[in-house]
Motif scaffolding. Sequence first.
Motif, PDB file in Angstrom:
ATOM      1  N   LEU A  55       3.307  -0.369  -4.566  1.00  0.00           N
ATOM      2  CA  LEU A  55       2.579  -1.492  -5.165  1.00  0.00           C
ATOM      3  C   LEU A  55       2.606  -1.479  -6.692  1.00  0.00           C
ATOM      4  CD1 LEU A  55      -0.643  -1.617  -2.935  1.00  0.00           C
ATOM      5  CD2 LEU A  55       1.363  -3.115  -2.819  1.00  0.00           C
ATOM      6  N   ARG A  56       2.995  -0.364  -7.284  1.00  0.00           N
ATOM      7  CA  ARG A  56       2.911  -0.239  -8.740  1.00  0.00           C
ATOM      8  C   ARG A  56       3.706  -1.338  -9.436  1.00  0.00           C
ATOM      9  NH1 ARG A  56       1.228   3.911 -11.847  1.00  0.00           N
ATOM     10  NH2 ARG A  56       1.258   5.410 -10.130  1.00  0.00           N
ATOM     11  N   GLY A  57       3.053  -1.975 -10.398  1.00  0.00           N
ATOM     12  CA  GLY A  57       3.689  -3.043 -11.163  1.00  0.00           C
ATOM     13  C   GLY A  57       3.436  -4.431 -10.605  1.00  0.00           C
ATOM     14  N   LEU A  58       3.019  -4.498  -9.334  1.00  0.00           N
ATOM     15  CA  LEU A  58       2.743  -5.805  -8.719  1.00  0.00           C
ATOM     16  C   LEU A  58       1.282  -6.197  -8.850  1.00  0.00           C
ATOM     17  CD1 LEU A  58       4.878  -5.576  -5.469  1.00  0.00           C
ATOM     18  CD2 LEU A  58       5.282  -7.101  -7.403  1.00  0.00           C
ATOM     19  N   ILE A  59       0.405  -5.228  -8.651  1.00  0.00           N
ATOM     20  CA  ILE A  59      -1.023  -5.515  -8.770  1.00  0.00           C
ATOM     21  C   ILE A  59      -1.659  -4.471  -9.665  1.00  0.00           C
ATOM     22  CG2 ILE A  59      -1.150  -6.610  -6.498  1.00  0.00           C
ATOM     23  CD1 ILE A  59      -2.409  -4.086  -5.415  1.00  0.00           C
ATOM     24  N   ASP A  60      -2.835  -4.786 -10.173  1.00  0.00           N
ATOM     25  CA  ASP A  60      -3.554  -3.878 -11.051  1.00  0.00           C
ATOM     26  C   ASP A  60      -3.938  -2.623 -10.272  1.00  0.00           C
ATOM     27  OD1 ASP A  60      -5.080  -3.588 -13.713  1.00  0.00           O
ATOM     28  OD2 ASP A  60      -6.594  -3.125 -12.190  1.00  0.00           O
ATOM     29  N   ALA A  61      -3.851  -1.464 -10.946  1.00  0.00           N
ATOM     30  CA  ALA A  61      -4.154  -0.195 -10.284  1.00  0.00           C
ATOM     31  C   ALA A  61      -5.546  -0.184  -9.669  1.00  0.00           C
ATOM     32  CB  ALA A  61      -4.016   0.953 -11.279  1.00  0.00           C
ATOM     33  N   GLY A  62      -6.487  -0.877 -10.310  1.00  0.00           N
ATOM     34  CA  GLY A  62      -7.843  -0.937  -9.783  1.00  0.00           C
ATOM     35  C   GLY A  62      -7.948  -1.675  -8.467  1.00  0.00           C
ATOM     36  N   ASP A  63      -6.887  -2.436  -8.103  1.00  0.00           N
ATOM     37  CA  ASP A  63      -6.909  -3.208  -6.853  1.00  0.00           C
ATOM     38  C   ASP A  63      -6.144  -2.529  -5.713  1.00  0.00           C
ATOM     39  OD1 ASP A  63      -8.418  -5.248  -7.972  1.00  0.00           O
ATOM     40  OD2 ASP A  63      -6.654  -6.307  -8.718  1.00  0.00           O
ATOM     41  N   TYR A  64      -5.489  -1.399  -6.008  1.00  0.00           N
ATOM     42  CA  TYR A  64      -4.746  -0.706  -4.944  1.00  0.00           C
ATOM     43  C   TYR A  64      -5.615  -0.483  -3.711  1.00  0.00           C
ATOM     44  CZ  TYR A  64      -1.093   0.734  -8.326  1.00  0.00           C
ATOM     45  OH  TYR A  64      -0.092   0.758  -9.244  1.00  0.00           O
ATOM     46  N   LYS A  65      -6.858  -0.061  -3.988  1.00  0.00           N
ATOM     47  CA  LYS A  65      -7.738   0.349  -2.885  1.00  0.00           C
ATOM     48  C   LYS A  65      -7.996  -0.771  -1.893  1.00  0.00           C
ATOM     49  CE  LYS A  65     -11.908  -0.488  -5.706  1.00  0.00           C
ATOM     50  NZ  LYS A  65     -11.219  -1.002  -6.900  1.00  0.00           N
ATOM     51  N   GLN A  66      -7.961  -2.034  -2.351  1.00  0.00           N
ATOM     52  CA  GLN A  66      -8.239  -3.166  -1.458  1.00  0.00           C
ATOM     53  C   GLN A  66      -7.179  -3.298  -0.366  1.00  0.00           C
ATOM     54  OE1 GLN A  66      -9.352  -6.975  -3.182  1.00  0.00           O
ATOM     55  NE2 GLN A  66      -9.530  -5.988  -5.179  1.00  0.00           N
ATOM     56  N   TYR A  67      -5.988  -2.764  -0.619  1.00  0.00           N
ATOM     57  CA  TYR A  67      -4.878  -2.946   0.311  1.00  0.00           C
ATOM     58  C   TYR A  67      -4.472  -1.653   1.014  1.00  0.00           C
ATOM     59  CZ  TYR A  67      -4.839  -7.266  -2.264  1.00  0.00           C
ATOM     60  OH  TYR A  67      -5.240  -8.442  -2.831  1.00  0.00           O
ATOM     61  N   ILE A  68      -4.494  -0.549   0.294  1.00  0.00           N
ATOM     62  CA  ILE A  68      -4.005   0.694   0.885  1.00  0.00           C
ATOM     63  C   ILE A  68      -5.012   1.288   1.865  1.00  0.00           C
ATOM     64  CG2 ILE A  68      -3.318   3.065   0.363  1.00  0.00           C
ATOM     65  CD1 ILE A  68      -1.982   2.004  -2.149  1.00  0.00           C
ATOM     66  N   PHE A  69      -6.289   1.321   1.501  1.00  0.00           N
ATOM     67  CA  PHE A  69      -7.289   1.896   2.404  1.00  0.00           C
ATOM     68  C   PHE A  69      -7.335   1.172   3.753  1.00  0.00           C
ATOM     69  CE2 PHE A  69      -9.299   3.510  -1.617  1.00  0.00           C
ATOM     70  CZ  PHE A  69      -9.145   4.862  -1.323  1.00  0.00           C
ATOM     71  N   PRO A  70      -7.367  -0.163   3.785  1.00  0.00           N
ATOM     72  CA  PRO A  70      -7.385  -0.829   5.095  1.00  0.00           C
ATOM     73  C   PRO A  70      -6.137  -0.549   5.933  1.00  0.00           C
ATOM     74  CG  PRO A  70      -8.112  -2.341   3.380  1.00  0.00           C
ATOM     75  CD  PRO A  70      -7.574  -1.130   2.686  1.00  0.00           C
ATOM     76  N   LEU A  71      -4.962  -0.452   5.287  1.00  0.00           N
ATOM     77  CA  LEU A  71      -3.745  -0.180   6.045  1.00  0.00           C
ATOM     78  C   LEU A  71      -3.750   1.240   6.625  1.00  0.00           C
ATOM     79  CD1 LEU A  71      -0.967  -1.947   3.939  1.00  0.00           C
ATOM     80  CD2 LEU A  71      -1.884  -2.642   6.162  1.00  0.00           C
ATOM     81  N   VAL A  72      -4.240   2.200   5.856  1.00  0.00           N
ATOM     82  CA  VAL A  72      -4.357   3.563   6.378  1.00  0.00           C
ATOM     83  C   VAL A  72      -5.269   3.565   7.609  1.00  0.00           C
ATOM     84  CG1 VAL A  72      -5.184   5.913   5.929  1.00  0.00           C
ATOM     85  CG2 VAL A  72      -3.949   4.661   4.143  1.00  0.00           C
ATOM     86  N   PHE A  73      -6.384   2.861   7.511  1.00  0.00           N
ATOM     87  CA  PHE A  73      -7.337   2.835   8.616  1.00  0.00           C
ATOM     88  C   PHE A  73      -6.742   2.133   9.841  1.00  0.00           C
ATOM     89  CE2 PHE A  73     -11.363   1.154  10.595  1.00  0.00           C
ATOM     90  CZ  PHE A  73     -11.840   2.395  10.997  1.00  0.00           C
ATOM     91  N   LEU A  74      -6.052   1.027   9.592  1.00  0.00           N
ATOM     92  CA  LEU A  74      -5.423   0.290  10.692  1.00  0.00           C
ATOM     93  C   LEU A  74      -4.348   1.150  11.378  1.00  0.00           C
ATOM     94  CD1 LEU A  74      -5.058  -2.304  12.301  1.00  0.00           C
ATOM     95  CD2 LEU A  74      -3.564  -3.158  10.477  1.00  0.00           C
TER      96      LEU A  74
END
Length: 498
Positions: A22-41
């Motif tokens: 995701l680096r460079g596409l979204i702000d680092a502060g927003d990584y958590k909104q996408y990565i945490f749910p995918l790990v859980f799923l």
Amino acid sequence: MSTTRISQRELESYLWGAAVVLRGLIDAGDYKQYIFPLVFLKRISDVYDEEHEAAMKIYDDEELADMPENHRFAIPDGCHWNDIRSVSENIGTKILGVMRAIEAANPDTLPGVFGDGDWGNKNLLPDSTMADLIEHFSSETLSIANLPEDELGNGYEYLIKKFADDSGHTAQEFYTNRTLVHLMTLMLEPQPGESVYDPTCGTGGMLISTVAGLKQQGKEWRNLRLYGQELNYGTSAIARMNLFLHGITDGHIAHGDTLTRPAFLDASGHLQTFDVVLANPPYSIKAWNRAAFTTDRYGRNMWGVPPQGRADYAFFQHIAKSLNSNTGRAAVLFPHGVLFRREEAALREALVKSDLVECVLGLGAGLFYNSPMEAVVITLRASKPSRNQGKVLFINAVNEVTREQAQSFLNDSHQAKIFNAYHDFEDKDGFAAVATLDQIKERSYSLAIPLYVVGAKAADVEGQIDVLDSLADWRTATAASDTAVADVLTLLRAEVLK
């Protein structure tokens, strides 16, 4: 299902690899909104398969193996990880649909757990990126056999810290120094069967630390009752996932403003009370409803009404009101200003007179995340032992801190020295001092540690007020500026990609 034990190093590399995608596409502060749910799923899909495989060995029947009683979570048809992996277009929209369907199929445990990420925004997350992310996560099988709950939970905590490092001080709301959290937990000594509450819980690290403490002691931890509330919706969702991934299925995480609308009430509509409260409230916030607190329906203004510019004593009073009158004890992380600021003098006097304050612990610099400020932990106890009644212990642990690779932490010897002083509750030359309430009264109810611990770092208290307040204001303004810049860059990127 493949069974390949995943080491902690491999897990950390695997989890952080998603952020690299995701680096460079979204702000680092927003990584958590996408990565945490995918790990859980991914985790619940792989565990579902693991449970199905185990059930097949018993029943040898597909329908029976899919019965709800054989699974901790329901996964509706078309909502497995493999169903997402088979999609090549509108992947984000598919993910969102799957997440909402799983939430709906598990109404007692998972409503809202996946948060509110903007999955359908192709300007932000084009299909090519989503496909790379899905394939990255598909490279490991996150079954319990491959990755026991404690180990995956530790990996999640690693990722939380990495995001905090990567996004700077804007990550303050979801990360608290873990060595300090461990010390606070040691001081309160949670016991099996007790209730534990964090009114500003972030990602749930303080709640999880109480479970970890009982596990390390070999005590029963499954009957610990955990409660937390978090203002940021996405962060509250991460807290719920974090508890699940640590094997904690009976946690209660609520979303909302603790000061305006506390989530946990008893049958009479009063604040629910708890045995243990651990908290790191937001520092000196200005945007809070002071008018409502003036006539607070829950009686949380028993010491008075804090100034509009500083809600610290609003959180303080909420915590005090949330303590069980017999067993309640709390450890609260604050900036030093709460000990001596003039504008809170009347509130502090009432706090001292309540005889709830047990210990004022001053810590070294850098234990507030990405901030040079020195931290203070204040412990409260609703029912003090008779020998400690009418007294407060002051500990000057400003030198008990280690700094390595730009990170500050408390090593084991620091924690042991502080905990022993706290436990002994007696004078220790240059390190700890016991003061009576009358002695505190003689010092105009100031709780500034150098007034009590002989040999403590000399302090210009009046000067400290201005410096600490300015630091807090600077940090707030900087965070707001960073957020504004990130929003503008996101809009510009979206325009360019149109």
